[in-house]
Design an enzyme around this catalytic site. Structure first.
Site, PDB file in Angstrom:
ATOM      1  N   LEU A   1       1.004  -0.972   0.247  1.00 32.98           N
ATOM      2  CA  LEU A   1       0.194   0.171   0.152  1.00 32.98           C
ATOM      3  C   LEU A   1       1.274   1.166   0.441  1.00 32.98           C
ATOM      4  O   LEU A   1       1.180   1.591   0.519  1.00 32.98           O
ATOM      5  CB  LEU A   1      -0.718   0.117   1.093  1.00 32.98           C
ATOM      6  N   ALA A   2       0.592   1.667  -1.277  1.00 31.46           N
ATOM      7  CA  ALA A   2       1.236   3.401  -1.076  1.00 31.46           C
ATOM      8  C   ALA A   2       0.443   4.296  -1.624  1.00 31.46           C
ATOM      9  O   ALA A   2       1.889   5.203  -2.673  1.00 31.46           O
ATOM     10  CB  ALA A   2       3.016   2.695  -2.201  1.00 31.46           C
ATOM     11  N   ALA A   3      -0.496   5.102  -1.660  1.00 29.50           N
ATOM     12  CA  ALA A   3      -0.739   5.453  -2.615  1.00 29.50           C
ATOM     13  C   ALA A   3      -1.452   6.021  -1.807  1.00 29.50           C
ATOM     14  O   ALA A   3      -1.836   7.907  -1.622  1.00 29.50           O
ATOM     15  CB  ALA A   3      -2.666   4.873  -2.903  1.00 29.50           C
TER      16      ALA A   3
ATOM     17  N   LYS B   1       5.903   9.953  -0.023  1.00 29.35           N
ATOM     18  CA  LYS B   1       6.289   9.898   1.726  1.00 29.35           C
ATOM     19  C   LYS B   1       6.959   8.341   0.920  1.00 29.35           C
ATOM     20  O   LYS B   1       8.427   7.930   1.097  1.00 29.35           O
ATOM     21  CB  LYS B   1       4.757   9.603   2.832  1.00 29.35           C
TER      22      LYS B   1
ATOM     23  N   GLY C   1      -2.588   1.040  15.590  1.00 33.78           N
ATOM     24  CA  GLY C   1      -3.920   0.603  15.949  1.00 33.78           C
ATOM     25  C   GLY C   1      -3.534  -0.622  16.623  1.00 33.78           C
ATOM     26  O   GLY C   1      -2.441  -1.132  16.862  1.00 33.78           O
TER      27      GLY C   1
ATOM     28  N   ASN D   1      -0.816  -3.602  15.824  1.00 35.61           N
ATOM     29  CA  ASN D   1      -0.562  -3.863  15.144  1.00 35.61           C
ATOM     30  C   ASN D   1       0.377  -3.161  13.579  1.00 35.61           C
ATOM     31  O   ASN D   1      -0.098  -2.143  13.555  1.00 35.61           O
ATOM     32  CB  ASN D   1      -2.310  -3.630  13.831  1.00 35.61           C
TER      33      ASN D   1
ATOM     34  N   ARG E   1      35.021  11.069 -11.090  1.00 37.20           N
ATOM     35  CA  ARG E   1      34.096  10.900 -11.533  1.00 37.20           C
ATOM     36  C   ARG E   1      33.976  10.005 -12.477  1.00 37.20           C
ATOM     37  O   ARG E   1      34.747   9.425 -12.636  1.00 37.20           O
ATOM     38  CB  ARG E   1      33.893  12.523 -11.991  1.00 37.20           C
TER      39      ARG E   1
ATOM     40  N   HIS F   1      49.217  17.263  -7.307  1.00 36.65           N
ATOM     41  CA  HIS F   1      48.353  18.619  -6.220  1.00 36.65           C
ATOM     42  C   HIS F   1      47.982  19.202  -7.641  1.00 36.65           C
ATOM     43  O   HIS F   1      48.140  19.265  -9.065  1.00 36.65           O
ATOM     44  CB  HIS F   1      48.761  19.672  -6.010  1.00 36.65           C
TER      45      HIS F   1
ATOM     46  N   ASN G   1      40.468  18.919 -22.084  1.00 40.38           N
ATOM     47  CA  ASN G   1      39.576  17.479 -23.330  1.00 40.38           C
ATOM     48  C   ASN G   1      37.601  18.413 -24.101  1.00 40.38           C
ATOM     49  O   ASN G   1      37.677  17.855 -24.976  1.00 40.38           O
ATOM     50  CB  ASN G   1      39.051  16.356 -22.562  1.00 40.38           C
TER      51      ASN G   1
HETATM   52  C1  UD1 Z   1      -1.720   1.643   9.946  1.00 40.26           C
HETATM   53  C2  UD1 Z   1      -2.736   0.761  10.218  1.00 40.26           C
HETATM   54  C3  UD1 Z   1      -2.378   0.982  12.175  1.00 40.26           C
HETATM   55  C4  UD1 Z   1      -1.513   0.140  12.639  1.00 40.26           C
HETATM   56  C5  UD1 Z   1       0.171   1.288  11.224  1.00 40.26           C
HETATM   57  C6  UD1 Z   1       0.822   0.226  11.243  1.00 40.26           C
HETATM   58  C7  UD1 Z   1      -5.162   0.951   9.520  1.00 40.26           C
HETATM   59  C8  UD1 Z   1      -6.681   1.467   9.450  1.00 40.26           C
HETATM   60  N1  UD1 Z   1      -3.707   1.059  10.062  1.00 40.26           N
HETATM   61  O1  UD1 Z   1      -1.849   3.061  10.547  1.00 40.26           O
HETATM   62  O2  UD1 Z   1      -3.279  -0.231  12.793  1.00 40.26           O
HETATM   63  O3  UD1 Z   1      -0.965  -0.059  13.481  1.00 40.26           O
HETATM   64  O4  UD1 Z   1      -0.629   1.524   9.834  1.00 40.26           O
HETATM   65  O5  UD1 Z   1       2.324   1.078  11.037  1.00 40.26           O
HETATM   66  O6  UD1 Z   1      -4.504   0.588   8.209  1.00 40.26           O
HETATM   67  N2  UD1 Z   1      -2.104   4.058   2.062  1.00 40.26           N
HETATM   68  C9  UD1 Z   1      -2.896   3.277   0.695  1.00 40.26           C
HETATM   69  N3  UD1 Z   1      -4.552   4.343   0.918  1.00 40.26           N
HETATM   70  C10 UD1 Z   1      -5.042   5.180   1.412  1.00 40.26           C
HETATM   71  C11 UD1 Z   1      -4.394   5.005   2.853  1.00 40.26           C
HETATM   72  C12 UD1 Z   1      -3.455   4.858   2.778  1.00 40.26           C
HETATM   73  O7  UD1 Z   1      -2.011   3.293  -0.368  1.00 40.26           O
HETATM   74  O8  UD1 Z   1      -5.860   5.419   1.068  1.00 40.26           O
HETATM   75  C13 UD1 Z   1      -1.246   3.697   2.926  1.00 40.26           C
HETATM   76  C14 UD1 Z   1      -0.020   4.409   2.851  1.00 40.26           C
HETATM   77  O9  UD1 Z   1       0.602   5.035   2.133  1.00 40.26           O
HETATM   78  C15 UD1 Z   1       1.032   4.066   3.960  1.00 40.26           C
HETATM   79  C16 UD1 Z   1       0.038   2.923   4.151  1.00 40.26           C
HETATM   80  O10 UD1 Z   1      -0.973   2.551   4.294  1.00 40.26           O
HETATM   81  O11 UD1 Z   1       1.355   2.656   3.321  1.00 40.26           O
HETATM   82  C17 UD1 Z   1      -0.305   3.078   5.889  1.00 40.26           C
HETATM   83  O12 UD1 Z   1      -1.357   4.157   5.909  1.00 40.26           O
HETATM   84  P1  UD1 Z   1      -0.985   5.131   7.092  1.00 40.26           P
HETATM   85  O13 UD1 Z   1      -1.800   6.057   6.966  1.00 40.26           O
HETATM   86  O14 UD1 Z   1       0.342   5.510   7.313  1.00 40.26           O
HETATM   87  O15 UD1 Z   1      -1.969   4.213   8.352  1.00 40.26           O
HETATM   88  P2  UD1 Z   1      -1.387   4.542   9.948  1.00 40.26           P
HETATM   89  O16 UD1 Z   1      -2.325   5.702  10.022  1.00 40.26           O
HETATM   90  O17 UD1 Z   1       0.000   4.716   9.947  1.00 40.26           O
HETATM   91 CA    CA Z   2       1.961   4.966   8.713  1.00 46.25          CA
END
Ligand code: UD1
Ligand code: CA
Length: 463
Positions: free
Chosen positions: A7-9, A21, A139, A168, A331, A361, A384
């Site tokens: 999950l990276a969105a 991020k 969490g 979590n 380089r 030097h 060069n």
């Molecule tokens: C989340 C967990 C939390 C846990 C923690 C661990 C949930 C609801 N909560 O919280 O229980 O303890 O991670 O680090 O899952 N992301 C998306 N799309 C979205 C939202 C988030 O891709 O719409 C991705 C973010 O880029 C991130 C990841 O999900 O890589 C977690 O999101 P983040 O907002 O950091 O969650 P936490 O509040 O840390």
């Molecule tokens: Ca997080």
């Protein structure tokens, strides 16, 4: 098949940054790259859920599946919604490993143990948890008589729930079918008004499915990055892990807290690293080297017994017993032989410098091939560039290049050619020949005395 979903969105608002991020670097690599590497299992497929960063992700990982989660006020938000973007890539029979994209310290071993546990217990859902001293922001794992009930987010937690130290970590294993079924039932009934992936737990338990929390050791590996303070803390933990590895392998790091070594760098035993050095990229350093000052070495190969002092080395090769610096710069495509001496303020680029050659030097050696046992004097420039094109010069073994000379490429100085100081060489120099290119020196006796008189008369006229 095992499907890894990263999950990276997320917007990463707490980072207060214009950079995504997960694309922010920690010890020279993007946060997400650590997670991608950690789940690179045989017979698995990795899917990344990207948001505004999707093009960057596609560029970095052309071989992976990148799914887009649209980000903006008109779109839903939350970890469950993010996972649902990959739903058409998941088969009922798949095992799905879901990972937050912001936990770069995670190790492949832990993930392996976790998946094995999930499979051996034939769980429908397994959640990775750990106990930490300060659980703020995470969490919480809520159990009743040891039985896993649910996860509550910090925001939604009661005072009692906030006291729970089991968290979590953001890593889950689902059976494909159960993931798909539970995602459908998630709502946004929480303080953040988001679709929480963590709600799958209660949903599956209600459906009579087998859900367990797998409690892992070494909580540091689950450190999540939400802001720039946590970014620095994560870097500290990772730096310690990497530097400990090298020290236990026989490298001497005098002050490990100021040395950044990128993951994957190789360093031989008894090499000493002293000072705030950075050793990055695909780099190999041999044994018994000394790397000191604030040197930076990137994507380079350094053989045994090399000394580098306060210098920058990029995409270069340095053979045994050579010494560089202080304050020199190799380089890209600098290739130094054995026992070469590159002293102060010397720049070498796209050049070969063979064994025992010395440039002590203030020199620039660019686009050139230098043989063995050559002396490059102070202030020598290998010219060069003609303003449009680069040209190469060649200097053969045993040549002497006097100080402050210009070697204007393309030029060939043959064996033991001898260039007088201050010469600008534009023509080839034959073997054993002295080449001198400068006006004859004139000495004029009595000049100073005459000038003094002249100046005195001028001063009188002015009064
Ligand atoms: C989340 C967990 C939390 C846990 C923690 C661990 C949930 C609801 N909560 O919280 O229980 O303890 O991670 O680090 O899952 N992301 C998306 N799309 C979205 C939202 C988030 O891709 O719409 C991705 C973010 O880029 C991130 C990841 O999900 O890589 C977690 O999101 P983040 O907002 O950091 O969650 P936490 O509040 O840390
Ligand atoms: Ca997080």
């Amino acid at each position: 098949m095992l499907k890894n979903i990263i999950l990276a969105a997320g917007e990463g608002t707490r980072m207060k940054s214009s950079t995504s991020k997960v694309m922010t670097k920690i010890l020279n690599r993007e946060i997400i790259s650590y997670i991608v590497d950690a789940c690179d299992f045989k017979n698995s497929k990795t899917i990344i859920i990207g948001g505004k960063n999707k093009d960057l992700l596609k560029k970095k990982y052309p071989e992976l599946e990148i799914k887009e989660q649209k980000i903006g006020d008109d779109f839903p938000y939350g970890t469950a919604y993010a996972v649902s973007m990959a739903i058409d890539l998941i088969d009922d029979a798949d095992d799905c490993l879901i990972l937050n994209g912001d936990i770069p310290l995670i190790t492949k071993n832990s993930l392996e143990d976790f998946i094995n546990f999930h499979k051996e217990n034939n769980n429908n859902l397994t959640v990775m948890s750990t106990n930490i001293e300060n659980p703020k922001g995470y969490g919480r794992i809520i159990r009743e008589n040891e039985n896993f009930l649910k996860i509550v987010e910090e925001k939604d937690a009661s005072e009692d729930e906030r006291l729970v130290n089991e968290i979590n970590v953001g890593i889950y294993a689902f059976k494909g079918e159960d993931l798909k079924n539970s995602l459908k039932k998630i709502d946004t009934n929480n303080k953040s008004n988001e679709y929480y992936l963590t709600d799958c737990i209660e949903i599956l338990i209600k459906d009579g499915k087998k859900v367990e929390a797998y409690r892992a050791d070494n909580p540091d590996q689950f450190y999540g990055i939400n802001n720039k303070k946590e970014l620095a803390n994560a870097a500290k933990l990772l730096r310690e892990r990497i530097n400990d590895y090298h020290m236990l392998n026989g490298v001497i790091i005098e002050n490990p807290s100021i040395v950044d070594i990128e993951m994957g760098v190789k360093i031989g035993k008894d090499t000493i690293i002293s000072g705030p050095c950075k050793i990055l990229g695909i780099t190999e350093i041999g044994e018994n080297c000394i790397i000191e000052g604030s040197s930076r070495i990137e994507d380079s190969i350094i053989k045994n017994n090399v000394k580098i002092d306060n210098s920058v080395i990029e995409k270069s090769f340095v053979d045994e017993k050579t010494d560089i610096g202080p304050f020199s710069h190799l380089r890209p495509k600098a290739k130094l032989g054995k026992n070469v001496h590159i002293g102060n303020f010397v720049e070498v680029k796209n050049a070969n410098v063979d064994d025992n050659t010395k440039a002590g030097h203030l020199a620039y050696i660019g686009d050139s091939d230098l043989g063995k046992d050559i002396n490059v004097g102070c202030g020598v420039i290998f010219v060069n560039y003609d303003g449009k094109f680069k040209h190469r010069s060649k200097v053969e073994d045993g040549a002497f290049i006097g100080s402050n000379s210009n070697i204007v490429a393309p030029v060939h100085v043959k064996k033991e050619g001898y260039i007088a100081a201050g010469s600008t060489i534009t023509k080839d120099v034959e073997e054993g020949v002295l080449s001198i290119e400068r006006a004859d020196q004139k000495n004029i006796p009595g000049y100073v005395e005459k000038k003094k008189k002249r100046d005195l008369e001028k001063l009188k006229e002015q009064k």
